[in-house]
Design a protein around this motif. Sequence first.
Motif, PDB file in Angstrom:
ATOM      1  N   ALA A 208      35.498  37.476  43.087  1.00 22.90           N
ATOM      2  CA  ALA A 208      35.310  38.908  42.818  1.00 22.90           C
ATOM      3  C   ALA A 208      36.588  39.539  42.272  1.00 22.90           C
ATOM      4  O   ALA A 208      36.537  40.428  41.408  1.00 22.90           O
ATOM      5  N   ASP A 209      37.740  39.087  42.767  1.00 20.13           N
ATOM      6  CA  ASP A 209      39.010  39.606  42.252  1.00 20.13           C
ATOM      7  C   ASP A 209      39.218  39.181  40.803  1.00 20.13           C
ATOM      8  O   ASP A 209      39.692  39.973  39.969  1.00 20.13           O
ATOM      9  N   LEU A 210      38.856  37.938  40.505  1.00 20.27           N
ATOM     10  CA  LEU A 210      39.000  37.457  39.131  1.00 20.27           C
ATOM     11  C   LEU A 210      38.088  38.243  38.190  1.00 20.27           C
ATOM     12  O   LEU A 210      38.485  38.587  37.068  1.00 20.27           O
ATOM     13  N   VAL A 211      36.889  38.546  38.637  1.00 20.84           N
ATOM     14  CA  VAL A 211      35.985  39.373  37.833  1.00 20.84           C
ATOM     15  C   VAL A 211      36.615  40.738  37.557  1.00 20.84           C
ATOM     16  O   VAL A 211      36.563  41.246  36.424  1.00 20.84           O
ATOM     17  N   SER A 212      37.227  41.320  38.564  1.00 19.90           N
ATOM     18  CA  SER A 212      37.844  42.641  38.366  1.00 19.90           C
ATOM     19  C   SER A 212      38.963  42.574  37.334  1.00 19.90           C
ATOM     20  O   SER A 212      39.132  43.494  36.524  1.00 19.90           O
ATOM     21  N   PHE A 213      39.728  41.479  37.319  1.00 19.03           N
ATOM     22  CA  PHE A 213      40.782  41.320  36.318  1.00 19.03           C
ATOM     23  C   PHE A 213      40.183  41.194  34.912  1.00 19.03           C
ATOM     24  O   PHE A 213      40.700  41.774  33.948  1.00 19.03           O
ATOM     25  N   LEU A 214      39.098  40.431  34.796  1.00 19.76           N
ATOM     26  CA  LEU A 214      38.457  40.260  33.493  1.00 19.76           C
ATOM     27  C   LEU A 214      37.923  41.590  32.967  1.00 19.76           C
ATOM     28  O   LEU A 214      38.040  41.896  31.774  1.00 19.76           O
ATOM     29  N   LEU A 215      37.345  42.379  33.847  1.00 20.86           N
ATOM     30  CA  LEU A 215      36.808  43.669  33.427  1.00 20.86           C
ATOM     31  C   LEU A 215      37.919  44.645  33.050  1.00 20.86           C
ATOM     32  O   LEU A 215      37.778  45.434  32.109  1.00 20.86           O
ATOM     33  N   LYS A 216      39.022  44.573  33.771  1.00 18.93           N
ATOM     34  CA  LYS A 216      40.117  45.513  33.528  1.00 18.93           C
ATOM     35  C   LYS A 216      40.887  45.175  32.257  1.00 18.93           C
ATOM     36  O   LYS A 216      41.200  46.068  31.451  1.00 18.93           O
ATOM     37  N   TYR A 217      41.184  43.886  32.047  1.00 18.44           N
ATOM     38  CA  TYR A 217      42.094  43.506  30.963  1.00 18.44           C
ATOM     39  C   TYR A 217      41.383  42.979  29.718  1.00 18.44           C
ATOM     40  O   TYR A 217      41.994  42.888  28.665  1.00 18.44           O
ATOM     41  N   ARG A 218      40.124  42.600  29.815  1.00 14.62           N
ATOM     42  CA  ARG A 218      39.300  42.185  28.680  1.00 14.62           C
ATOM     43  C   ARG A 218      40.017  41.188  27.765  1.00 14.62           C
ATOM     44  O   ARG A 218      40.222  41.450  26.575  1.00 14.62           O
ATOM     45  N   PRO A 219      40.422  40.029  28.284  1.00 10.31           N
ATOM     46  CA  PRO A 219      41.092  39.043  27.419  1.00 10.31           C
ATOM     47  C   PRO A 219      40.205  38.630  26.255  1.00 10.31           C
ATOM     48  O   PRO A 219      38.979  38.607  26.367  1.00 10.31           O
ATOM     49  N   GLN A 220      40.866  38.337  25.137  1.00  6.64           N
ATOM     50  CA  GLN A 220      40.180  37.985  23.888  1.00  6.64           C
ATOM     51  C   GLN A 220      39.172  39.064  23.491  1.00  6.64           C
ATOM     52  O   GLN A 220      38.085  38.770  23.015  1.00  6.64           O
ATOM     53  N   GLU A 221      39.550  40.311  23.696  1.00  9.87           N
ATOM     54  CA  GLU A 221      38.700  41.453  23.344  1.00  9.87           C
ATOM     55  C   GLU A 221      37.317  41.344  23.981  1.00  9.87           C
ATOM     56  O   GLU A 221      36.299  41.695  23.377  1.00  9.87           O
ATOM     57  N   GLY A 222      37.298  40.850  25.207  1.00 12.63           N
ATOM     58  CA  GLY A 222      36.052  40.755  25.948  1.00 12.63           C
ATOM     59  C   GLY A 222      35.268  39.477  25.730  1.00 12.63           C
ATOM     60  O   GLY A 222      34.192  39.299  26.311  1.00 12.63           O
ATOM     61  N   ARG A 223      35.785  38.547  24.919  1.00 15.64           N
ATOM     62  CA  ARG A 223      35.068  37.288  24.667  1.00 15.64           C
ATOM     63  C   ARG A 223      35.316  36.246  25.752  1.00 15.64           C
ATOM     64  O   ARG A 223      34.571  35.269  25.859  1.00 15.64           O
ATOM     65  N   ALA A 224      36.369  36.411  26.537  1.00 12.23           N
ATOM     66  CA  ALA A 224      36.676  35.444  27.593  1.00 12.23           C
ATOM     67  C   ALA A 224      35.597  35.489  28.670  1.00 12.23           C
ATOM     68  O   ALA A 224      34.963  36.524  28.897  1.00 12.23           O
ATOM     69  N   ARG A 225      35.426  34.364  29.348  1.00 11.18           N
ATOM     70  CA  ARG A 225      34.332  34.235  30.311  1.00 11.18           C
ATOM     71  C   ARG A 225      34.841  33.842  31.689  1.00 11.18           C
ATOM     72  O   ARG A 225      35.822  33.096  31.812  1.00 11.18           O
ATOM     73  N   LEU A 226      34.127  34.320  32.710  1.00  7.91           N
ATOM     74  CA  LEU A 226      34.307  33.778  34.052  1.00  7.91           C
ATOM     75  C   LEU A 226      33.689  32.390  34.073  1.00  7.91           C
ATOM     76  O   LEU A 226      32.602  32.166  33.530  1.00  7.91           O
ATOM     77  N   ASN A 227      34.373  31.457  34.702  1.00  6.87           N
ATOM     78  CA  ASN A 227      33.900  30.070  34.737  1.00  6.87           C
ATOM     79  C   ASN A 227      33.828  29.607  36.188  1.00  6.87           C
ATOM     80  O   ASN A 227      34.848  29.328  36.810  1.00  6.87           O
ATOM     81  N   MET A 228      32.621  29.558  36.723  1.00  9.51           N
ATOM     82  CA  MET A 228      32.408  29.104  38.090  1.00  9.51           C
ATOM     83  C   MET A 228      31.890  27.669  38.090  1.00  9.51           C
ATOM     84  O   MET A 228      31.134  27.266  37.205  1.00  9.51           O
ATOM     85  N   GLN A 229      32.283  26.903  39.077  1.00  8.52           N
ATOM     86  CA  GLN A 229      31.853  25.508  39.187  1.00  8.52           C
ATOM     87  C   GLN A 229      30.584  25.452  40.042  1.00  8.52           C
ATOM     88  O   GLN A 229      30.641  25.370  41.268  1.00  8.52           O
ATOM     89  N   ILE A 230      29.432  25.469  39.374  1.00  8.44           N
ATOM     90  CA  ILE A 230      28.179  25.573  40.117  1.00  8.44           C
ATOM     91  C   ILE A 230      27.867  24.315  40.920  1.00  8.44           C
ATOM     92  O   ILE A 230      27.120  24.377  41.899  1.00  8.44           O
ATOM     93  N   HIS A 231      28.464  23.179  40.541  1.00  5.98           N
ATOM     94  CA  HIS A 231      28.211  21.970  41.331  1.00  5.98           C
ATOM     95  C   HIS A 231      28.810  22.093  42.731  1.00  5.98           C
ATOM     96  O   HIS A 231      28.338  21.443  43.667  1.00  5.98           O
ATOM     97  N   LYS A 232      29.833  22.952  42.886  1.00  3.06           N
ATOM     98  CA  LYS A 232      30.408  23.161  44.215  1.00  3.06           C
ATOM     99  C   LYS A 232      29.557  24.112  45.056  1.00  3.06           C
ATOM    100  O   LYS A 232      29.790  24.242  46.260  1.00  3.06           O
ATOM    101  N   VAL A 233      28.609  24.771  44.410  1.00  2.00           N
ATOM    102  CA  VAL A 233      27.642  25.601  45.128  1.00  2.00           C
ATOM    103  C   VAL A 233      26.425  24.761  45.516  1.00  2.00           C
ATOM    104  O   VAL A 233      25.892  24.869  46.622  1.00  2.00           O
ATOM    105  N   ILE A 234      25.998  23.898  44.602  1.00  7.40           N
ATOM    106  CA  ILE A 234      24.819  23.061  44.847  1.00  7.40           C
ATOM    107  C   ILE A 234      25.111  22.003  45.910  1.00  7.40           C
ATOM    108  O   ILE A 234      24.292  21.758  46.804  1.00  7.40           O
ATOM    109  N   TRP A 235      26.281  21.365  45.800  1.00  6.48           N
ATOM    110  CA  TRP A 235      26.661  20.294  46.714  1.00  6.48           C
ATOM    111  C   TRP A 235      27.935  20.666  47.474  1.00  6.48           C
ATOM    112  O   TRP A 235      28.597  21.652  47.150  1.00  6.48           O
ATOM    113  N   ASP A 236      28.273  19.863  48.453  1.00  7.90           N
ATOM    114  CA  ASP A 236      29.539  20.029  49.158  1.00  7.90           C
ATOM    115  C   ASP A 236      30.684  19.947  48.143  1.00  7.90           C
ATOM    116  O   ASP A 236      30.696  19.045  47.294  1.00  7.90           O
TER     117      ASP A 236
END
Length: 242
Positions: A208-236
Amino acid sequence: MHNLAWEELHTDLKVPMVELFETVEGEGRMAGYPTVFIRIFHCNLRCTWCDTTYSYAPEKPAFTASICEIVDRVSAYGHGVVCLTGGEPLMHGVKSLALVYHLARIPHVWDIHIETNGAIDLQPFQALREREKEVREKVRFVMDYKLPASGETERMHVPNLALLEERDEVKFVVGNEADFMYALDVLKRHPTRATALFSPVWETMPPADLVSFLLKYRPQEGRARLNMQIHKVIWDPEARGV
């Protein structure tokens, strides 16, 4: 390696391996797609937050496979997406080049993304991509740029950023706010056509903190993306081969 004769890219060259398996891609542009993972042994970095410490010394390779054997196993799975990862999959010189070249020749494969750590000169691999039609059409780089919390920032091969294309991705693994600000400075000083991905270190950077930084600073004029590792959500998060 820059003067490599392309006929040297033999399929009998052998590569130290950690694992080869099918799953869904957990991050980046291909997140969610059925994917064959090829994890190569050895790494030239030792990041503080590394989650694949079993892929380099003092551990040992799980097995050794020829490029022909790897290609046959990848082909047998039948998936169109391949992730070449490590360790560091591009540190084996001509063997790495040969593996990329022959993977791209698998007819049903349409995306090969190479997870590379930013400390390997990508020029020989970019030259292969420019020369060979199938490599050019299928191969993408997902290149890390190590931030201060990793302990490996000084090892980055900065000219790689200029080589990356729009289809490529540059990944910043963010351990704290200082890391995020450092990444912003990198993007400002070394503009790249690649899409920037910002990934949280699970133990120290609340998403959530990283999202707030992305929204505040808009790297690459807003083209940058949050990147979550969904396999760590699906599995241990400690699970292997998934």
